[in-house]
Scaffold this motif. Structure first.
Motif, PDB file in Angstrom:
ATOM      1  N   ALA A 139       0.828  -1.206   0.000  1.00  0.00           N
ATOM      2  CA  ALA A 139       0.000   0.000   0.000  1.00  0.00           C
ATOM      3  C   ALA A 139       0.866   1.262   0.000  1.00  0.00           C
ATOM      4  O   ALA A 139       0.588   2.219  -0.729  1.00  0.00           O
ATOM      5  CB  ALA A 139      -0.926  -0.008   1.204  1.00  0.00           C
ATOM      6  N   LEU A 140       1.911   1.249   0.801  1.00  0.00           N
ATOM      7  CA  LEU A 140       2.791   2.414   0.859  1.00  0.00           C
ATOM      8  C   LEU A 140       3.522   2.612  -0.454  1.00  0.00           C
ATOM      9  O   LEU A 140       3.748   3.745  -0.898  1.00  0.00           O
ATOM     10  CB  LEU A 140       3.779   2.255   2.021  1.00  0.00           C
ATOM     11  CG  LEU A 140       3.132   2.275   3.417  1.00  0.00           C
ATOM     12  CD1 LEU A 140       4.123   1.847   4.478  1.00  0.00           C
ATOM     13  CD2 LEU A 140       2.559   3.662   3.725  1.00  0.00           C
ATOM     14  N   GLU A 141       3.880   1.521  -1.119  1.00  0.00           N
ATOM     15  CA  GLU A 141       4.504   1.621  -2.443  1.00  0.00           C
ATOM     16  C   GLU A 141       3.558   2.261  -3.452  1.00  0.00           C
ATOM     17  O   GLU A 141       3.989   2.937  -4.390  1.00  0.00           O
ATOM     18  CB  GLU A 141       4.916   0.229  -2.932  1.00  0.00           C
ATOM     19  CG  GLU A 141       6.102  -0.362  -2.194  1.00  0.00           C
ATOM     20  CD  GLU A 141       6.299  -1.842  -2.484  1.00  0.00           C
ATOM     21  OE1 GLU A 141       5.549  -2.397  -3.335  1.00  0.00           O
ATOM     22  OE2 GLU A 141       7.186  -2.453  -1.868  1.00  0.00           O
ATOM     23  N   ALA A 142       2.249   2.059  -3.243  1.00  0.00           N
ATOM     24  CA  ALA A 142       1.247   2.630  -4.145  1.00  0.00           C
ATOM     25  C   ALA A 142       0.988   4.103  -3.859  1.00  0.00           C
ATOM     26  O   ALA A 142       0.268   4.759  -4.615  1.00  0.00           O
ATOM     27  CB  ALA A 142      -0.060   1.850  -4.042  1.00  0.00           C
ATOM     28  N   GLY A 143       1.552   4.615  -2.756  1.00  0.00           N
ATOM     29  CA  GLY A 143       1.455   6.038  -2.474  1.00  0.00           C
ATOM     30  C   GLY A 143       0.375   6.460  -1.510  1.00  0.00           C
ATOM     31  O   GLY A 143       0.075   7.653  -1.405  1.00  0.00           O
ATOM     32  N   VAL A 144      -0.220   5.517  -0.763  1.00  0.00           N
ATOM     33  CA  VAL A 144      -1.262   5.914   0.193  1.00  0.00           C
ATOM     34  C   VAL A 144      -0.664   6.796   1.285  1.00  0.00           C
ATOM     35  O   VAL A 144       0.534   6.746   1.553  1.00  0.00           O
ATOM     36  CB  VAL A 144      -1.957   4.683   0.825  1.00  0.00           C
ATOM     37  CG1 VAL A 144      -2.558   3.788  -0.256  1.00  0.00           C
ATOM     38  CG2 VAL A 144      -0.989   3.882   1.699  1.00  0.00           C
ATOM     39  N   ASP A 145      -1.515   7.589   1.913  1.00  0.00           N
ATOM     40  CA  ASP A 145      -1.046   8.498   2.960  1.00  0.00           C
ATOM     41  C   ASP A 145      -0.805   7.792   4.283  1.00  0.00           C
ATOM     42  O   ASP A 145       0.026   8.219   5.085  1.00  0.00           O
ATOM     43  CB  ASP A 145      -2.082   9.610   3.171  1.00  0.00           C
ATOM     44  CG  ASP A 145      -2.282  10.434   1.918  1.00  0.00           C
ATOM     45  OD1 ASP A 145      -1.378  11.223   1.590  1.00  0.00           O
ATOM     46  OD2 ASP A 145      -3.322  10.268   1.259  1.00  0.00           O
ATOM     47  N   GLY A 146      -1.558   6.732   4.526  1.00  0.00           N
ATOM     48  CA  GLY A 146      -1.422   5.983   5.761  1.00  0.00           C
ATOM     49  C   GLY A 146      -2.174   4.675   5.648  1.00  0.00           C
ATOM     50  O   GLY A 146      -2.797   4.375   4.615  1.00  0.00           O
ATOM     51  N   VAL A 147      -2.126   3.890   6.708  1.00  0.00           N
ATOM     52  CA  VAL A 147      -2.765   2.580   6.687  1.00  0.00           C
ATOM     53  C   VAL A 147      -3.682   2.403   7.882  1.00  0.00           C
ATOM     54  O   VAL A 147      -3.532   3.058   8.916  1.00  0.00           O
ATOM     55  CB  VAL A 147      -1.718   1.440   6.671  1.00  0.00           C
ATOM     56  CG1 VAL A 147      -0.864   1.515   5.411  1.00  0.00           C
ATOM     57  CG2 VAL A 147      -0.841   1.471   7.920  1.00  0.00           C
ATOM     58  N   VAL A 148      -4.656   1.522   7.711  1.00  0.00           N
ATOM     59  CA  VAL A 148      -5.530   1.096   8.795  1.00  0.00           C
ATOM     60  C   VAL A 148      -5.083  -0.310   9.175  1.00  0.00           C
ATOM     61  O   VAL A 148      -5.230  -1.250   8.382  1.00  0.00           O
ATOM     62  CB  VAL A 148      -7.007   1.079   8.365  1.00  0.00           C
ATOM     63  CG1 VAL A 148      -7.888   0.602   9.522  1.00  0.00           C
ATOM     64  CG2 VAL A 148      -7.445   2.453   7.877  1.00  0.00           C
ATOM     65  N   ALA A 149      -4.506  -0.457  10.351  1.00  0.00           N
ATOM     66  CA  ALA A 149      -4.013  -1.756  10.815  1.00  0.00           C
ATOM     67  C   ALA A 149      -5.179  -2.540  11.400  1.00  0.00           C
ATOM     68  O   ALA A 149      -5.620  -2.268  12.521  1.00  0.00           O
ATOM     69  CB  ALA A 149      -2.914  -1.566  11.852  1.00  0.00           C
ATOM     70  N   VAL A 150      -5.696  -3.492  10.636  1.00  0.00           N
ATOM     71  CA  VAL A 150      -6.839  -4.290  11.066  1.00  0.00           C
ATOM     72  C   VAL A 150      -6.313  -5.512  11.808  1.00  0.00           C
ATOM     73  O   VAL A 150      -5.725  -6.414  11.206  1.00  0.00           O
ATOM     74  CB  VAL A 150      -7.714  -4.698   9.872  1.00  0.00           C
ATOM     75  CG1 VAL A 150      -8.951  -5.457  10.350  1.00  0.00           C
ATOM     76  CG2 VAL A 150      -8.124  -3.468   9.064  1.00  0.00           C
ATOM     77  N   THR A 151      -6.506  -5.548  13.103  1.00  0.00           N
ATOM     78  CA  THR A 151      -5.895  -6.572  13.947  1.00  0.00           C
ATOM     79  C   THR A 151      -6.924  -7.594  14.421  1.00  0.00           C
ATOM     80  O   THR A 151      -8.131  -7.455  14.199  1.00  0.00           O
ATOM     81  CB  THR A 151      -5.220  -5.925  15.169  1.00  0.00           C
ATOM     82  OG1 THR A 151      -6.217  -5.365  16.032  1.00  0.00           O
ATOM     83  CG2 THR A 151      -4.248  -4.829  14.746  1.00  0.00           C
ATOM     84  N   ALA A 152      -6.425  -8.626  15.086  1.00  0.00           N
ATOM     85  CA  ALA A 152      -7.299  -9.654  15.640  1.00  0.00           C
ATOM     86  C   ALA A 152      -8.319  -9.009  16.574  1.00  0.00           C
ATOM     87  O   ALA A 152      -7.982  -8.147  17.384  1.00  0.00           O
ATOM     88  CB  ALA A 152      -6.473 -10.689  16.393  1.00  0.00           C
ATOM     89  N   GLY A 153      -9.568  -9.412  16.451  1.00  0.00           N
ATOM     90  CA  GLY A 153     -10.608  -8.861  17.304  1.00  0.00           C
ATOM     91  C   GLY A 153     -11.512  -7.871  16.624  1.00  0.00           C
ATOM     92  O   GLY A 153     -12.542  -7.482  17.173  1.00  0.00           O
ATOM     93  N   ALA A 154     -11.146  -7.431  15.405  1.00  0.00           N
ATOM     94  CA  ALA A 154     -12.006  -6.504  14.671  1.00  0.00           C
ATOM     95  C   ALA A 154     -13.258  -7.233  14.194  1.00  0.00           C
ATOM     96  O   ALA A 154     -13.234  -8.440  13.944  1.00  0.00           O
ATOM     97  CB  ALA A 154     -11.250  -5.916  13.487  1.00  0.00           C
TER      98      ALA A 154
END
Length: 328
Positions: A139-154
């Motif tokens: 995602a960062l290589e594609a140029g997004v500004d940031g990420v949503v870290a979807v973790t266990a429990g979502a």
């Protein structure tokens, strides 16, 4: 708008997660009216025409709220856009996001650089769902500004990695914005996410049980009546790892012992399951801390108050120093 400017437009760093068949413009506007980032998924609308109606309702609603705000902070909104090639609506929905200059686009299931660039062209911010470090790298290589870290429990489609582990792994490769998702239900949780290194908390399940949610009342009440052990993790229902309300699976006639050994995607492929799909419901591990169904605005005010109360009582440096001293 950049992410720093976005953070400055929120009363507390909370993003109301976009939820399929749950989020609505009314919920989104209620959150924005309380200074929190409301959102909804493009694919949660039946047709592209309905999606455009939602965009008009939301943008006009925000203009009205800002005109009546009398100095009160009104937050921007976000749209979740599935950018995988398998989404036949992707190009048309992207065009509508561009037309209405959606301030924040929450992309998922792929991160094509051209889509990111087109959102950036009108000044939009792109945050992309990731469940592991490799997803974040792409995602960062594609140029997004940031990420949503979807973790266990979502709730719903989920990650499988512990939030501490995933946050630390992503921070090794990215010093920019991260929103943390997974099991948060209180304002104190939002502050804890910041302490862990996140810039935003991404909260979904807690908002299913609100008045403006389009979830059926049975789902809202089941969330109120459930605890964390009433959540069933499986990739077998629709082919992707997800957390489900156990009672809804059982009520739909699904044998949980069979589901545990069923190959991914086979359940939803069964024709008879399509008829009862609307009664199979998702939720995250935070259900055990949900015991009412307030309005969205009431819940937002509660979260803000909890966050501010927690921020007033951090662990002091004296306590940290004392805890660090060897015993005896």
């Amino acid at each position: 708008m950049n992410v720093k400017e976005l953070a400055g437009q929120l009363e507390i760093p909370l993003i109301l997660a976009p939820m399929f068949l749950v989020s609505t413009p009314a919920m989104t506007l209620a959150a924005c009216s309380e200074g929190l980032l409301g959102s909804f998924p493009a694919h949660g609308t039946r047709t592209p025409e309905v999606f455009e109606e939602w965009l008009i309702e939301t943008t006009e609603g925000l203009e009205r709220l800002r005109g009546e705000s009398d100095g009160k902070m009104i937050a921007p909104f976000a749209v979740n856009l599935v950018v995988h090639p398998s989404n036949p609506r992707m190009e048309g929905d992207l065009e509508k996001c561009i037309k209405y200059r959606v301030p924040v686009v929450l992309t998922s299931k792929g991160a094509p650089p051209d889509a990111v660039a087109r959102i950036h062209d009108y000044g939009g911010v792109v945050l992309h769902d990731v469940a592991n470090r490799r997803h974040a790298e792409k995602a960062l290589e594609a140029g997004v500004d940031g990420v949503v870290a979807v973790t266990a429990g979502a709730g719903g489609h989920t990650g499988t990695i512990n939030p501490f582990a995933l946050m630390n792994e992503i921070r090794r490769i990215h010093d920019g914005p991260i929103a943390l998702a997974g099991g948060m239900t209180t304002g104190r949780d939002v502050l804890a996410a910041q302490v862990m290194g996140a810039d935003f908390a991404y909260v979904g399940t807690r908002f299913i049980a609100t008045a403006e949610s389009s979830a059926p009342f049975g789902q809202k009440q089941m969330i109120v009546d459930s605890i964390a052990t009433d959540i069933f993790f499986s990739a077998s229902v629709d082919g992707a790892p997800a957390n489900w309300l156990t009672k809804s699976l059982s009520a739909a006639g699904i044998d949980l012992d069979v589901l545990r050994t069923t190959r991914p995607g086979k359940v939803i492929a069964a024709a008879e399951t399509h008829k009862r799909w609307k009664d199979i419901w998702t939720a995250g591990h935070g259900v055990g801390n949900i015991d009412d169904i307030p309005t969205t605005a009431e819940l937002c005010r509660r979260l803000k108050a909890e966050y501010r109360a927690a921020a007033l009582h951090p662990i002091s440096n004296d306590v940290i120093d004392q805890m660090a001293q060897p015993s005896g």
